[in-house]
Design a protein around this motif. Structure first.
Motif, short mmCIF file in Angstrom:
data_model
loop_
_atom_site.label_atom_id
_atom_site.label_comp_id
_atom_site.label_asym_id
_atom_site.label_seq_id
_atom_site.Cartn_x
_atom_site.Cartn_y
_atom_site.Cartn_z
N VAL A 41 0.86 -1.18 0.00
CA VAL A 41 0.00 0.00 0.00
C VAL A 41 0.89 1.23 0.00
O VAL A 41 1.92 1.27 0.69
N GLU A 42 0.49 2.24 -0.76
CA GLU A 42 1.22 3.50 -0.76
C GLU A 42 0.73 4.34 0.42
O GLU A 42 -0.42 4.79 0.43
N TRP A 43 1.59 4.52 1.41
CA TRP A 43 1.22 5.26 2.62
C TRP A 43 1.73 6.69 2.55
O TRP A 43 2.85 6.93 2.07
N VAL A 44 0.93 7.62 3.01
CA VAL A 44 1.34 9.02 3.13
C VAL A 44 1.12 9.45 4.57
O VAL A 44 0.21 8.97 5.25
N GLN A 45 1.98 10.33 5.06
CA GLN A 45 1.90 10.74 6.47
C GLN A 45 0.58 11.43 6.75
O GLN A 45 0.09 12.23 5.96
N MET A 46 0.01 11.10 7.90
CA MET A 46 -1.23 11.71 8.35
C MET A 46 -1.04 13.22 8.50
O MET A 46 -0.10 13.65 9.17
N PRO A 47 -1.89 14.05 7.89
CA PRO A 47 -1.74 15.51 8.04
C PRO A 47 -1.81 15.92 9.51
O PRO A 47 -2.68 15.48 10.26
#
Length: 838
Positions: free
Chosen positions: A182-188
């Motif tokens: 899964v492509e994860w991005v940091q939680m805003p």
């Protein structure tokens, strides 16, 4: 300090001024230690008393005793500091390990993408001769995918088939927890650090919604797994978890077949349920894994028939990877990946079921917070200020949340049945004839005997709110209960919960009493606290008699932190007895506000717009409109209120409850309209009174008149173009008051709006009498002729009131007459210097 530090090394030695050590016997040290635990810093008289009472200390001088206590306090301080630094070091070490693993995962993901890109380019170039027969590269991509992800044969319900599904679930879960599946991005808004909850990420571009968190907790892996598997104890949206079958595997693991139900967050959507396989196993490196996924027909596994009033949702491989940490504790990786079937809800609510951020906030991060709270209680057992242990407070908060969720959903198997609607609005009424089944309430009426016909009635509704942050609205509802609550209803509910005779409150009710907030538990979980609300001088209505007394409400607040923009917020309360027992009857009511655009980066609730671009007619243009659209927010508010009643009073209570919720909805809409920040930037919403100039012109008049009458500059700026901007951001509160028979405020800068706790639109309904006390009002009107004749007046420091009736103190104030271009009086301007809330 050098002498003191060196003497801290030995508990039985004291270094005196002459450089010689004074040695103490074990008996003397024991006596001194006893006194230290009683009083770490004894006075001179207490030290002399100690010498007299303890014969073994009679040959020691008081100065030597004093030095011993200094050294003892020094050692205690050093131990605490060393323990704190060790704890921070462990956290930093674990966080560094997590960051290194995250970096490795990102590097692998980059390498995988580079490889796939090269693979696609190579095959596209190599197979150009096949373009006439196959113009797409679908066959090449499909072939590559078959090599990377082989197709598994269908599974069945046999132990071997379930184990095959479990192994596949484990592999896919690990690829999400530590791999590149899964492509994860940091939680805003989430920044990793030693004091943060952990590293939180949300998915980008995968089916459904997914969130991942990594963190450090001070519990052993087995204990962590036990807590997380007990989902009812920490996941507030979980209604039930039933283990229908359990089998052991050859490698020492377990496979469980689980049926789980989740509450719907609003009255506008059905609940969700899951049919799951959960696999618990121990990896070769000592890590403990608990992973689960939905069972469906494509796997030919055991099936669960659909359940009425629930939508069957799909859980993709998810779970927990728990690794032992050096020095104690565990490093935990949490992955939640579900498909909530958003097609089954109205289109306006679909963002609730398509937001990975909302999943992270309500489930993934909630698990980490619960673990950290348990770990803190284990390492630092303490009793709250109320005398109750944290576990008891958590149980009370869980009962409040569960009762509110039950009221919002109104499931038939909990005893709820719907009453016929009047068709006027969206308010629905449910009645529960078995309240003891739901929340252990055993109410009595009339003669004090428990009534078999007693029941609970619930009135509920969901409304859509525009352009008001949930944090700000819920804080207002908490702090200004009198703006929406009815004292008669509070008194009626309190009388009912006391199991005493009560009747439907009538028009003879007295005034609303004062509100006192008594903290009960400052933090149950992050951004959540529980408190007791004391409503003073209320009346209990019993057989046409009003008995004065205080009403107590147990209240749970979450999401009211001003830095928690974009998160859901809840205010749930229930009447309780003043004794506040550990197991009181609970009839929860309250509000839940969930943002519908939480998937986007939310703006700060304390944002301010540039008044120069928002109010200047000549420069507003399309830019201001576009900027304002970026601040537009939508949220759904769910309201549910419960009332105890008897069968013969059900009709009357239903009428009262329906009207009460209507009044609350009207109050909420009025308040949300006044609190909406978008009104600052809306040119149509901000309409100056007739005869009022444009904001830029008014700012110039204010500054010119201040310079003319007081001889100094109000602002330090260059050029007229920036006057309004500097005036808007001035630190002191500046307000303009009209010169009419009934003067009102027509303009204020940001500090003035903050001081009065209002908006530019609502400001025009505020008169000076509403903010000054009686003495201040008399002083103002007595000195008004001086202002008009002399042009200005200096006012001594005092107090005033905001629109929310909060007391504001100011060091001093200045009032001056504002002249227009014709040098005639246009308005009076007030400047409150160094103001603050009391």
């Amino acid at each position: 300090m050098m002498t003191l530090s060196s003497s801290c090394k030995e508990g039985s030695n004291v270094l005196m001024d002459n450089g010689k050590y004074v040695r103490y016997t074990p008996e003397q040290v024991e006596a001194l230690e006893r006194l230290y635990h009683e009083c770490p810093k004894p006075s001179s008289l207490r030290r002399q008393q100690l010498i007299r009472e303890c014969p073994i200390l009679s040959h020691i001088e008081p100065k030597q005793i004093k030095v011993w206590f200094q050294n003892r306090r020094c050692r205690e301080k050093q131990r605490k500091e060393a323990s704190r630094l060790q704890s921070v070091n462990r956290k930093l070490t674990a966080m560094n390990k997590l960051l290194m693993e995250e970096n490795d995962r990102l590097q692998n993901q980059v390498s995988q993408l580079v490889y796939e890109n090269s693979f696609f380019r190579q095959h596209t170039t190599h197979n150009t001769t096949l373009a006439t027969t196959d113009t797409s590269c679908e066959s090449v991509v499909t072939s590559g995918q078959r090599q990377l992800t082989p197709q598994h044969p269908p599974r069945d319900a046999s132990p071997a088939g379930l184990l095959s599904i479990a192994d596949e679930t484990l592999a896919e879960f690990l690829s999400k927890a530590t791999g590149t599946a899964v492509e994860w991005v940091q939680m805003p808004g989430m920044k990793p650090g030693p004091d943060s909850i952990g590293i939180v990420a949300i998915s980008h571009g995968c089916p459904g919604v997914a969130a991942r968190a990594c963190g450090l907790v001070g519990l052993e892996p087995a204990r962590v797994a036990e807590i997380l598997k007990d989902r009812l104890s920490w996941f507030r949206d979980c209604r039930t978890v039933d283990v229908l079958n359990l089998m052991s595997t050859a490698n020492g693991g377990t496979i469980e077949l689980i049926y789980m139900q989740l509450y719907a967050p609003t009255t506008l959507a059905p609940g969700r349920d899951f049919w799951l396989l959960r696999y618990t196993s121990l990896l070769e490196d000592g890590s403990l894994v608990v992973c689960e996924r939905s069972l469906n027909n494509t796997q030919n596994g055991p099936s669960m028939p659909p359940v009425q009033h629930f939508i069957r949702a799909d859980m993709m491989p998810s779970g927990y990877l728990i690794r032992p940490c050096e020095g104690g504790g565990s490093i935990i990786h949490i992955v939640d990946h579900i498909v909530l079937e958003p097609w089954s809800v109205p289109e306006v609510l679909r963002p609730l079921y398509e937001s990975s951020m909302l999943l992270a906030q309500r489930k993934t991060m909630a698990a980490l917070r619960h673990l950290r709270q348990i770990s803190q209680e284990v390492s630092q057992p303490c009793v709250a200020g109320s005398g109750r242990r944290p576990a008891a407070l958590r149980a009370l908060s869980q009962r409040l949340s569960k009762g509110f969720n039950e009221a919002v959903n109104g499931f038939a198997d909990d005893g709820w049945s719907m009453l016929e609607s009047d068709g006027v609005d969206g308010i629905t009424l449910h009645v529960n004839s078995s309240p003891s089944k739901m929340m252990g309430v055993n109410l009595g009426y009339n003669n004090g005997f428990p009534s078999v016909t007693s029941s609970i009635l619930c009135a509920k509704a969901s409304i859509l709110l525009q352009n008001v942050p949930p944090v700000i609205l819920l804080r207002f509802l908490r702090e200004h209960r009198s703006e929406w609550a009815d004292s008669r209803i509070d008194a009626y509910s309190a009388a009912a919960i006391k199991a005493g005779p009560c009747t439907l409150p009538g028009p003879q009710a007295g005034g609303f009493g004062g509100q006192v907030i008594l903290p009960l538990s400052h933090t149950i979980e992050h951004e959540e606290f529980m408190e007791v609300i004391k409503l003073e001088n209320m009346g209990y209505y019993r057989d046409d008699m009003t008995i004065p007394g205080d009403v107590f409400l147990l209240q749970l607040c979450s999401g009211v932190d001003e830095h928690a923009a974009g998160t859901s917020a809840e205010l749930i309360f229930a009447p309780i007895d003043a004794s506040l027992s550990d197991d009181p009857p609970i009839l929860p009511s309250g509000f839940r506000i969930i943002p519908l655009d939480s998937g986007r980066d939310a703006a700060s609730p304390n944002r301010t717009l540039d008044l120069a671009s928002a109010l200047d007619v000549g420069t507003i243009g399309n830019k201001a409109a576009g900027d304002n659209s970026g601040h537009s927010t939508k949220s759904v508010m769910t309201i549910a209120f419960m009332f105890a009643c008897e069968i013969h009073l059900q009709e009357s209570i239903a009428t009262m409850a329906r009207q009460y919720v209507r009044n609350i909805i009207a109050s909420v809409q009025r308040v949300s309209s006044a609190l909406s920040p978008s009104r600052f930037g809306s040119h149509d919403a901000f309409r100056l009174p007739p005869g009022t100039p444009e904001a830029q012109t008014l700012a110039r008049w204010i500054c010119n008149s201040y310079r003319f009458y007081l001889g100094v500059e109000l602002l330090k700026c260059d050029g007229n173009e920036s006057i309004l901007k500097f005036l808007w951001h001035h630190s002191d509160a500046i307000l303009c008051c009209s010169l009419k028979a009934l003067p009102v405020f027509t303009f204020a800068n940001q500090a003035g709006l903050d001081m009065l706790e209002t908006t530019l639109v609502a400001l025009q309904d505020i008169t000076p009498e509403k903010i000054f006390d009686e003495n201040g009002t008399k002083t103002l009107y007595s000195e008004f002729p001086q202002i008009m004749q002399q042009g200005f007046m200096c006012i001594q420091g005092g107090i005033c009131l905001s629109s929310m009736e909060r007391t504001v103190s100011y060091e001093r104030a200045v009032a001056w007459k504002v002249l227009n271009e014709e040098e005639t009086a246009h308005c009076i301007c007030f400047m409150f210097i160094n103001w603050s809330f009391v």
